[in-house]
Structure formats: structure tokens, C-alpha cells
Design a protein around this motif. Structure first.
Motif, PDB file in Angstrom:
ATOM      1  N   PHE B 104       2.614  -5.988  -6.366  1.00 29.11           N
ATOM      2  CA  PHE B 104       3.079  -7.043  -5.648  1.00 29.11           C
ATOM      3  C   PHE B 104       2.846  -6.839  -4.205  1.00 29.11           C
ATOM      4  O   PHE B 104       3.524  -7.632  -3.355  1.00 29.11           O
ATOM      5  CB  PHE B 104       4.795  -7.057  -5.954  1.00 29.11           C
ATOM      6  CG  PHE B 104       4.839  -7.349  -7.316  1.00 29.11           C
ATOM      7  CD1 PHE B 104       4.632  -8.443  -7.945  1.00 29.11           C
ATOM      8  CD2 PHE B 104       5.388  -6.227  -8.284  1.00 29.11           C
ATOM      9  CE1 PHE B 104       5.006  -8.412  -9.317  1.00 29.11           C
ATOM     10  CE2 PHE B 104       5.695  -6.346  -9.540  1.00 29.11           C
ATOM     11  CZ  PHE B 104       5.583  -7.562 -10.176  1.00 29.11           C
ATOM     12  N   ARG B 105       1.698  -6.003  -3.924  1.00 27.62           N
ATOM     13  CA  ARG B 105       1.541  -5.897  -2.536  1.00 27.62           C
ATOM     14  C   ARG B 105       2.511  -5.691  -1.370  1.00 27.62           C
ATOM     15  O   ARG B 105       2.596  -6.220  -0.476  1.00 27.62           O
ATOM     16  CB  ARG B 105       0.651  -7.284  -1.911  1.00 27.62           C
ATOM     17  CG  ARG B 105      -0.626  -7.643  -3.051  1.00 27.62           C
ATOM     18  CD  ARG B 105      -1.407  -8.453  -2.540  1.00 27.62           C
ATOM     19  NE  ARG B 105      -1.988  -8.347  -1.375  1.00 27.62           N
ATOM     20  CZ  ARG B 105      -2.733  -9.093  -0.790  1.00 27.62           C
ATOM     21  NH1 ARG B 105      -2.921 -10.371  -1.122  1.00 27.62           N
ATOM     22  NH2 ARG B 105      -3.655  -8.715   0.486  1.00 27.62           N
ATOM     23  N   VAL B 106       3.431  -4.829  -1.641  1.00 25.71           N
ATOM     24  CA  VAL B 106       4.503  -4.184  -1.038  1.00 25.71           C
ATOM     25  C   VAL B 106       4.178  -3.364   0.116  1.00 25.71           C
ATOM     26  O   VAL B 106       4.696  -3.193   1.125  1.00 25.71           O
ATOM     27  CB  VAL B 106       5.823  -3.666  -1.879  1.00 25.71           C
ATOM     28  CG1 VAL B 106       6.971  -3.636  -1.060  1.00 25.71           C
ATOM     29  CG2 VAL B 106       5.932  -4.586  -2.823  1.00 25.71           C
ATOM     30  N   PRO B 108       1.899  -3.137   2.640  1.00 27.50           N
ATOM     31  CA  PRO B 108       2.024  -3.508   3.881  1.00 27.50           C
ATOM     32  C   PRO B 108       3.246  -3.285   4.686  1.00 27.50           C
ATOM     33  O   PRO B 108       3.428  -3.104   5.762  1.00 27.50           O
ATOM     34  CB  PRO B 108       1.354  -4.832   3.915  1.00 27.50           C
ATOM     35  CG  PRO B 108       0.591  -5.311   2.863  1.00 27.50           C
ATOM     36  CD  PRO B 108       1.201  -4.091   1.790  1.00 27.50           C
ATOM     37  N   LEU B 109       4.375  -3.818   4.065  1.00 27.41           N
ATOM     38  CA  LEU B 109       5.751  -3.641   4.385  1.00 27.41           C
ATOM     39  C   LEU B 109       6.066  -2.294   5.030  1.00 27.41           C
ATOM     40  O   LEU B 109       6.887  -1.970   5.649  1.00 27.41           O
ATOM     41  CB  LEU B 109       6.805  -4.119   3.449  1.00 27.41           C
ATOM     42  CG  LEU B 109       6.588  -5.567   3.087  1.00 27.41           C
ATOM     43  CD1 LEU B 109       7.725  -6.108   2.363  1.00 27.41           C
ATOM     44  CD2 LEU B 109       6.382  -6.406   4.288  1.00 27.41           C
ATOM     45  N   TYR B 110       5.511  -1.227   4.158  1.00 27.10           N
ATOM     46  CA  TYR B 110       5.519   0.242   4.573  1.00 27.10           C
ATOM     47  C   TYR B 110       4.547   0.487   5.830  1.00 27.10           C
ATOM     48  O   TYR B 110       5.150   1.097   6.704  1.00 27.10           O
ATOM     49  CB  TYR B 110       5.274   1.199   3.307  1.00 27.10           C
ATOM     50  CG  TYR B 110       6.016   1.161   2.375  1.00 27.10           C
ATOM     51  CD1 TYR B 110       7.317   2.069   2.484  1.00 27.10           C
ATOM     52  CD2 TYR B 110       6.264   0.315   1.104  1.00 27.10           C
ATOM     53  CE1 TYR B 110       8.371   2.006   1.336  1.00 27.10           C
ATOM     54  CE2 TYR B 110       7.189   0.445   0.182  1.00 27.10           C
ATOM     55  CZ  TYR B 110       8.084   1.171   0.532  1.00 27.10           C
ATOM     56  OH  TYR B 110       9.130   1.469  -0.731  1.00 27.10           O
ATOM     57  N   LEU B 111       3.334   0.117   5.457  1.00 23.36           N
ATOM     58  CA  LEU B 111       2.504   0.816   6.505  1.00 23.36           C
ATOM     59  C   LEU B 111       2.529  -0.192   7.937  1.00 23.36           C
ATOM     60  O   LEU B 111       2.073   0.456   9.202  1.00 23.36           O
ATOM     61  CB  LEU B 111       1.096   0.397   5.976  1.00 23.36           C
ATOM     62  CG  LEU B 111       0.712   1.026   4.754  1.00 23.36           C
ATOM     63  CD1 LEU B 111      -0.791   1.027   4.467  1.00 23.36           C
ATOM     64  CD2 LEU B 111       1.081   2.676   4.925  1.00 23.36           C
ATOM     65  N   SER B 112       3.234  -1.199   8.067  1.00 21.92           N
ATOM     66  CA  SER B 112       3.740  -1.782   9.405  1.00 21.92           C
ATOM     67  C   SER B 112       4.880  -0.991  10.022  1.00 21.92           C
ATOM     68  O   SER B 112       5.360  -1.806  10.918  1.00 21.92           O
ATOM     69  CB  SER B 112       4.135  -3.222   9.213  1.00 21.92           C
ATOM     70  OG  SER B 112       5.188  -3.690   8.508  1.00 21.92           O
ATOM     71  N   ARG B 113       5.372  -0.064   9.263  1.00 22.76           N
ATOM     72  CA  ARG B 113       6.397   0.688   9.812  1.00 22.76           C
ATOM     73  C   ARG B 113       6.036   1.850   9.908  1.00 22.76           C
ATOM     74  O   ARG B 113       5.035   2.439   9.714  1.00 22.76           O
ATOM     75  CB  ARG B 113       7.696   0.886   8.695  1.00 22.76           C
ATOM     76  CG  ARG B 113       7.942  -0.524   8.602  1.00 22.76           C
ATOM     77  CD  ARG B 113       9.578  -0.468   7.343  1.00 22.76           C
ATOM     78  NE  ARG B 113      10.405  -1.472   7.999  1.00 22.76           N
ATOM     79  CZ  ARG B 113      10.237  -2.770   7.452  1.00 22.76           C
ATOM     80  NH1 ARG B 113       9.269  -3.184   6.700  1.00 22.76           N
ATOM     81  NH2 ARG B 113      11.063  -3.553   7.936  1.00 22.76           N
ATOM     82  N   PRO B 114       6.897   2.816  10.838  1.00 25.16           N
ATOM     83  CA  PRO B 114       6.291   4.323  10.982  1.00 25.16           C
ATOM     84  C   PRO B 114       6.044   5.038   9.911  1.00 25.16           C
ATOM     85  O   PRO B 114       6.521   6.084   9.705  1.00 25.16           O
ATOM     86  CB  PRO B 114       7.362   4.783  11.991  1.00 25.16           C
ATOM     87  CG  PRO B 114       8.404   4.161  12.147  1.00 25.16           C
ATOM     88  CD  PRO B 114       8.128   2.812  11.398  1.00 25.16           C
ATOM     89  N   VAL B 115       5.654   4.559   8.656  1.00 23.60           N
ATOM     90  CA  VAL B 115       5.124   5.541   7.523  1.00 23.60           C
ATOM     91  C   VAL B 115       3.746   5.378   7.466  1.00 23.60           C
ATOM     92  O   VAL B 115       3.260   4.468   7.445  1.00 23.60           O
ATOM     93  CB  VAL B 115       5.933   4.665   6.438  1.00 23.60           C
ATOM     94  CG1 VAL B 115       5.547   5.661   5.031  1.00 23.60           C
ATOM     95  CG2 VAL B 115       7.455   4.652   6.378  1.00 23.60           C
ATOM     96  N   ARG B 284      -6.890  -3.712   2.510  1.00 27.26           N
ATOM     97  CA  ARG B 284      -6.967  -4.987   2.027  1.00 27.26           C
ATOM     98  C   ARG B 284      -6.382  -5.964   2.689  1.00 27.26           C
ATOM     99  O   ARG B 284      -5.305  -5.944   3.429  1.00 27.26           O
ATOM    100  CB  ARG B 284      -6.333  -5.216   0.386  1.00 27.26           C
ATOM    101  CG  ARG B 284      -7.018  -4.761  -0.718  1.00 27.26           C
ATOM    102  CD  ARG B 284      -6.483  -5.763  -1.963  1.00 27.26           C
ATOM    103  NE  ARG B 284      -5.314  -5.363  -2.258  1.00 27.26           N
ATOM    104  CZ  ARG B 284      -4.744  -5.950  -3.298  1.00 27.26           C
ATOM    105  NH1 ARG B 284      -5.404  -6.882  -3.908  1.00 27.26           N
ATOM    106  NH2 ARG B 284      -3.430  -5.861  -3.571  1.00 27.26           N
TER     107      ARG B 284
END
Ligand SMILES: Nc1ncnc2c1ncn2[C@@H]1O[C@H](COP(=O)(O)OP(=O)(O)OP(=O)(O)O)[C@@H](O)[C@H]1O
Ligand SMILES: [Mg+2]
Lengths: 301, 284
Positions: B104-106, B108-115, B284
Motif C-alpha cells: 500500500f506504499r506506506v 514514504p510516510l515513514y521515510l518523510s519522518r525522522p525514521v 520509487r
């Protein structure tokens, strides 16, 4: 302070140059980033998040260099991707609480913030149901909520109105305006349509094929977008001649006409002219031209 | 009558915690996901049933010790005997840890955070390892507690128990890293389940065939190597090498640290595959 500034920013992929020597700055408030498909909008956002290294040139977000301070930028910035990115089997509340914690918020603060932002984006009881059952409009709101939950200084919204019906689009744009004006969070929002951003932006950047076409305060743009598209069944030329005679700015646009609106009387004039000529008016639409068309009209000015 | 108050937007000026906190939160979140906690009841069915099956031998073993006053099941053989259950657990639960975020391509929601990618992948591997280890360590510990309580004649098998606990951890790391690497190759859950199970079946079914073929060819040394194809016997070989336990295979294993080297290489390969997979997904 500049919210973002880029200097000769270039990004080359093996087969395309997505950004080509882009130099642009923008201050606080709502900034629109407008360009056609493939113009480089999403690429610019990923570079600003520090997720994609530039090929040449540089960029800073909130004064932080994207190549060296990526992690710090991501702490202060929220991001709403253009594509679908929500798992269907969790509720909006669960997802947004979890992502708040991923931004470093303690558990209780994450819960409070998630409840707050979900209310602000207008998700009521449904926020406890699995996201899989949401409409496109509701999903876009969840995407926006997760970008806001850690109270960022700046949010990067990649085509937030994508897939929304006219009403959903209006509500989303109103929300974006509120975020910029009332919440005091700066916004960079992308779209294909200058017309729809005109209402909510303080500043607009237009790019085409990775190059800067124009960057200026919204006031200077209204001239370009304050026009209507007119489509008549037959007699397009006759109508154009008549309006030109009356002193209106008219430009052919395919089978349609773009008429510059100088005041309410312009619309009256169009109505009267079509009636006089006995033409059948198919469409009279304002503010939703594709940006590149508008720009080709005014670029020479 | 209810009134809606719009109290306006409130800024957050509380603490923003660092990497340790986010990585731990993600690990706990993933671990809860493995056992279906916070999910509908049907997500809990498979993991908890399998966990219960793992505990059954411990209970039987305690009963044997208490009623028949003789040694229960061996600690060192527990993981090998229960391997099918562990393999099914890995196959059914590894995809739930990695597939949804990819599908579900989630991400990016992690990688746009400090993770970072490394923290994300690390949290997933740790969560799966802890889950598998719980399945091994809880029954072992129950059995050991039972043995101490029953107070059999002779000293308790403390060394064997501790050896099995340590070897179990190595097995959990190997299975987790490998299972997740395979599951991450396909964003489809069902396909992930099938791939892990197929690989396990292949590794188990081929062992007896190769062993007996080589044995009948009279090559006993080569035949012993066949056991190392299956991860459970591979790790048992490490246990034999380190703790000198009785091999749970016919004819024993190749001597020396070779099995341990293979385990380490396999874990490294699986982690590298995961890292590559996620680096690609991130771009991606
Ligand atoms: N990872 C990538 N690898 C190769 N080419 C890429 C990659 N990402 C983007 N591109 C190319 O770079 C160009 C700019 O893409 P980008 O996604 O930034 O455009 P956009 O303005 O966001 O378009 P859209 O409105 O369709 O979202 C396109 O030609 C695209 O094909
Ligand atoms: Mg885009």
C-alpha cells in the motif's frame, strides 16, 4: 526567513532531466507549485525532504541544507504524497497516532494530537473505522492529517486535490488556506491548475520541464488567470470578432475562446454577444485553464 | 443537546523524542502486528493457535516428569522437533510484518519522518525475532520451571536449558531475517506465505533424500552435510558444536564451526537482501 530556497537545483535521471537549474525562493504562507505532468514537482518535493540527492546545485528548507540536514528537515516538515499511501485495514485514528509516534511524539501526546488534527481535517466518527472503506475525499483528509500531526513548520502537499470532485476540491482548498492563515503553518502545494491554487496561495511558482517559468506573488498572476473559457456550438470566429470589437481581450484556444475578464461587464458582454449572434453557448467556465496554456498566452508580454 | 466547539488550532510544544524512541515504538507496533494485537479477532487466531501448540509439549513434558518421575522432553531437541510449527508461524506471520507497507506504499510516510531505512528494517527484523523467540523460549522456560518444581532425582539440566535458550535465539534471528527477506520480495501476502512455506518444505524434503542417497553411495561424511540444508538442523549443528549436545539428526553433523559460519553468512545475506529490497522500494 526563507521557507525554501534553491540554487541552480538540477536532478537528472538516467533518461530525463527532471529539474534543470532551478533557482527559486519563497517565504512563509501558502506557496503554489504549478506545472504539467512531468514538470518536476514531485521530484522537487523529494529533494526538499532530503530523500533524493540533487545532481547539481543545492536547496535549503527552513534554512537547513537538504543534503546534510535531511533528518532535521524531516522533523520539522510534514509530507502528503501524491499517490495512495494508506493501509486499508487500520483506522484513521490508529494510523495517525502511530505516525505521530514515528515523528517522535510520546504516546499520550500522539493520541491528543491525532484526535485534534483529525477533527481539524473534518473526519468525525468514521475515524474509528478501517480506512479501506473511506471515500477518496476522506482518504485525502487522512493523508493531510498525518502530515500535520506532529505540528510541522512547513507541509509539502503533492497534489492534494487529485481525484476529488468539485466540492471535495473546494473543501480541501479551504482547509489548505486555513492551515496557512490560521494554523500558521507554511504550505507548499502542487497542482496542474493555476486557477485552483489562485484562491489559496500567497505566492506561486510555475515550472515546466524542470525549469522555472515564473515565481511571484499571487497578485501578479491574477491577470493571467482572470479569464474565462467560452465555447459555442458554431460561430466561434464571429464571437471573437464581436468581443474584440467591444474592446475585450480574446484569444483562440482550440475550439474555444479565452476571454480576459476585466469586470462583471465582461461576462454580460459575452452573454449579450452570443445572444445577438444567435449562437448556442456550450460552456462558460472560469479559472480552470491549464497553466501551460495560460502561460503561453502571457509569456511574451 | 450537543454543541460543537471549534477551539482553533493548537500548536504542540511538548517533547520530541529521538531515534531510540521511534525505533522502539515501531518494533513494538510490528510485534503487536505479528500476534494480531489491536486487530480483529481473526488476525489473532493463527498466531495464538500456533503459540498454544508450541506450549503443549511443555505441558505434556511437565506431566511426565511429575507423574512418571522421569526426565521430560530434551531442551536441545525442542526446536528441531517443533520445526514444522515454527515454519508455519514464520510463513504465515512474516508477510504481515512487511507486505502491507510495501503493497500500500506506506513507506514514504515513514521515510518523510525522522525514521531511516535501516531503523525501519531493523525494527521489523527485531520484532519478528522476538516473536519467534517467544515461541521457543516460553515453552523451554515452562519445562525448566516444571523440572525445578518437580525436583527429579539428580541435578537439573540447567546447562542444556541455557544452551537451548541461546541456540533458540540464533535460530530466531536466522528464521526472522530469512522469512522477512523472502516475504518482502512480494507485496502480496498470500504469495509471501506460500513462498516461505515452499522454501521450508523444499529444505526439509530434500534432506532425507540427499542423506540416504549419499549414504547408500557409501559417502558418510558427505551425507552429514545434507542436514545443513535445513535451517533447524543447521542451528542444531551449531548447538552440538558449542554445547556438546546430542545431535538431533541421524549420523550427526560435520565437525567444527562450519555450521556457525554458514548461519552467520545466511543471516548477513538475508539482511543484505532486505536492505537492497527496501532501498529500491524507497526510491520509487
Ligand atoms: N525515480 C525516477 N527515475 C527516473 N525518472 C524519474 C523518476 N522520478 C521521476 N522521473 C521523471 O522525472 C520527470 C519529473 O517527474 P515528477 O514526478 O517530478 O513530475 P511531476 O511534476 O510531479 O508530474 P505529475 O504531475 O505527473 O506528478 C518525469 O519525466 C519523470 O518520468
Ligand atoms: Mg508528481
Amino acid at each position: 526567513m526563507h521557507i525554501l530556497d534553491t540554487e541552480g537545483l538540477t536532478k537528472r535521471f538516467p533518461t530525463v532531466t527532471a529539474l534543470d537549474g532551478l533557482t527559486v525562493t519563497t517565504g512563509p504562507g501558502v506557496t503554489g507549485l504549478v506545472g504539467a505532468n512531468g514538470a518536476g514537482k514531485s521530484t522537487l518535493i523529494k529533494i526538499l525532504l532530503g530523500l533524493l540527492p540533487p545532481t547539481a546545485g543545492g536547496a535549503r528548507v527552513l534554512g537547513l541544507d537538504v543534503t546534510t540536514r535531511g533528518a532535521d528537515i524531516r522533523r520539522l516538515v510534514g509530507y502528503m504524497p501524491e499517490h495512495e499511501c494508506l493501509p486499508p485495514d487500520v483506522s484513521a485514528t490508529e494510523l495517525v497516532v502511530h505516525l505521530a509516534r514515528m515523528s517522535g511524539l510520546p504516546r499520550t501526546a500522539a493520541r491528543e494530537r491525532a484526535a485534534d488534527v483529525l477533527r481539524h481535517v473534518g473526519l468525525a466518527e468514521e475515524r474509528y473505522r478501517p480506512i479501506g472503506g473511506y471515500s477518496t475525499g476522506m482518504k485525502q483528509r487522512v493523508k493531510l492529517a498525518q502530515a500535520l500531526v506532529h505540528d510541522p513548520k512547513l507541509i509539502l502537499l503533492d497534489e492534494p486535490t487529485n481525484g476529488l470532485d468539485p466540492r471535495g476540491r473546494d473543501e480541501m482548498l479551504t482547509l489548505i488556506r486555513r492551515i496557512g492563515a490560521e494554523f500558521g503553518i507554511s504550505v507548499l502545494v502542487t497542482s496542474h491548475l493555476l486557477g485552483e491554487l489562485e484562491r489559496v496561495c500567497d505566492h506561486v511558482i510555475v515550472i515546466d520541464a524542470g525549469r522555472l517559468l515564473r515565481s511571484s506573488a499571487i497578485g501578479e498572476f491574477t491577470q493571467a488567470t482572470r479569464s474565462v473559457t467560452v465555447e459555442v456550438d458554431e460561430g466561434t470566429q464571429a464571437l471573437a470578432d464581436r468581443l474584440a470589437e467591444l474592446g475585450h481581450g480574446v484569444a483562440p484556444h482550440g475550439r474555444m475562446l479565452l476571454v480576459e475578464v476585466t469586470g462583471p461587464d465582461t461576462l454580460d458582454a459575452i452573454r449579450d454577444a452570443t445572444a445577438d449572434l444567435g449562437l448556442c453557448l456550450i460552456r462558460l467556465e472560469r479559472g480552470r485553464q491549464r497553466i501551460e496554456d495560460v502561460f503561453k498566452e502571457t509569456a511574451g508580454v | 443537546m450537543s454543541e460543537i466547539y471549534d477551539i482553533g488550532y493548537r500548536h504542540y510544544d511538548g517533547p520530541r523524542l529521538g531515534r531510540g524512541h521511534t525505533t522502539r515504538a515501531l518494533t513494538v507496533h510490528s510485534l503487536r502486528g505479528v500476534f494480531g494485537l489491536g486487530r480483529p479477532a481473526r488476525s489473532k487466531l493463527v498466531p495464538f493457535s500456533l503459540a498454544a501448540i508450541m506450549v503443549l509439549p511443555a505441558i505434556v513434558s511437565i506431566a511426565i516428569m511429575a507423574l512418571m518421575r522421569r526426565e521430560g522432553m530434551s531442551y536441545s531437541g525442542f526446536a528441531v522437533i517443533m520445526q514444522a510449527v515454527l515454519a508455519i508461524f514464520l510463513a504465515s506471520q512474516a508477510p504481515t510484518v512487511v507486505a502491507p507497507d510495501l503493497r500500500f506504499r506506506v513507506l514514504p510516510l515513514y521515510l518523510s519522518r525522522p525514521v531511516t531505512i535501516t531503523e525501519y528494517v531493523g525494527a521489523k527484523v527485531v520484532a519478528m525475532t522476538v516473536a519467534l523467540y517467544a515461541l521457543i523460549a516460553v515453552p523451554l522456560t515452562l519445562m525448566f520451571a516444571g523440572e525445578l518444581l518437580v525436583d527429579l532425582p539428580g541435578p537439573p539440566r540447567t546447562k542444556e536449558y541455557l544452551g537451548a535458550m541461546l541456540t533458540g535465539l540464533l535460530l530466531a534471528v536466522l528464521l526472522a531475517a530469512f522469512g522477512l527477506a523472502i516475504a518482502s520480495l512480494t507485496p502480496r501476502r498470500g504469495l509471501g506465505v506460500a513462498s516461505v512455506i515452499a522454501l521450508y518444505l523444499l529444505a526439509s524434503a530434500s534432506v532425507p533424500i540427499m542423506y540416504s542417497t549419499l549414504l547408500s553411495a557409501g559417502d558418510e561424511d558427505a551425507a552429514r552435510w545434507a542436514w545443513l540444508i535445513n535451517p533447524f538442523w543447521l542451528v542444531d549443528a551449531v548447538q552440538v558444536w558449542v554445547f556438546g549436545t546430542t545431535p538431533n539428526s541421524e549420523g550427526g553433523y560435520p565437525d567444527g564451526p562450519v555450521s556457525f559460519v554458514i548461519v552467520v553468512l545466511l543471516i548477513a545475506a538475508a539482511v543484505a537482501a532486505l536492505a537492497l529490497r527496501y532501498r529500491k522500494a524507497a526510491s520509487r
